[in-house]
Design a protein around this motif. Structure first.
Motif, PDB file in Angstrom:
ATOM      1  N   VAL A  50       0.861  -1.174   0.000  1.00  0.00           N
ATOM      2  CA  VAL A  50       0.000   0.000   0.000  1.00  0.00           C
ATOM      3  C   VAL A  50       0.897   1.224   0.000  1.00  0.00           C
ATOM      4  N   SER A 103      -5.867   1.646   6.786  1.00  0.00           N
ATOM      5  CA  SER A 103      -4.607   2.050   6.164  1.00  0.00           C
ATOM      6  C   SER A 103      -3.907   3.151   6.955  1.00  0.00           C
ATOM      7  N   ARG A 121      -3.586   0.239  -3.216  1.00  0.00           N
ATOM      8  CA  ARG A 121      -3.136  -1.103  -2.873  1.00  0.00           C
ATOM      9  C   ARG A 121      -2.748  -1.828  -4.154  1.00  0.00           C
TER      10      ARG A 121
END
Length: 153
Positions: A50, A103, A121
């Motif tokens: 990510v 995240s 991602r």
């Protein structure tokens, strides 16, 4: 024994461990009619990487029609052993509110200032890597290295 014999192909688990050991990689994308590459700060998360970025060329290219590749590498200056890992996959934006909130707990620290509110991602379709000993310059240096070609060349 040639240089190829000294190259070790890494198992996927070791590739992921090495990807976790650094935080900067290079994102390769297809942009219009040509390839391009961008440095990214990233974190490994559940079989993917990510990264965060702002709106712009990198985000547009990463989320385009084509899969991307990301490469990270490292070298131990004491031993001269280097490694390189490449991850390939189709980048997707994190849009689901739960994914976005989760995240925020990832250690993503962009080097460049600015509004970095887009999370992307890259689920791994494949991950591969290799480890090798860096060759001393005298091994590949020739008397012609560093010379300038004549005008006719």
């Amino acid at each position: 024994m040639g240089n190829d014999a000294a190259t070790e192909v890494l198992e996927p688990q070791e590739c992921w461990e090495l990807l976790r050991s650094v935080s900067v990689g290079r994102l390769a994308v297809w942009l219009g009619d040509r390839p391009d590459i961008f440095p990214v700060n990233y974190a490994v998360d559940h079989g993917s990487v990510v990264f965060r970025t702002g709106t712009g060329t990198k985000l547009e290219a990463a989320l385009g029609d084509y899969p991307v590749a990301m490469e990270a590498d490292g070298v131990d200056p004491d031993t001269g052993v280097a490694w390189s890992v490449v991850l390939r996959g189709k980048a997707v934006p994190l849009k689901n509110i739960d994914d976005v909130v989760q995240s925020f707990s990832l250690p993503l620290f962009p080097w460049e200032a600015g509004h970095k509110d887009q999370f992307v991602r890259i689920p791994a379709d494949s991950v591969s890597g290799r480890r090798f000993t860096v060759t001393a310059p005298l091994t590949w240096w020739t008397p012609y290295s560093g010379t300038k070609p004549s005008r006719g060349e």
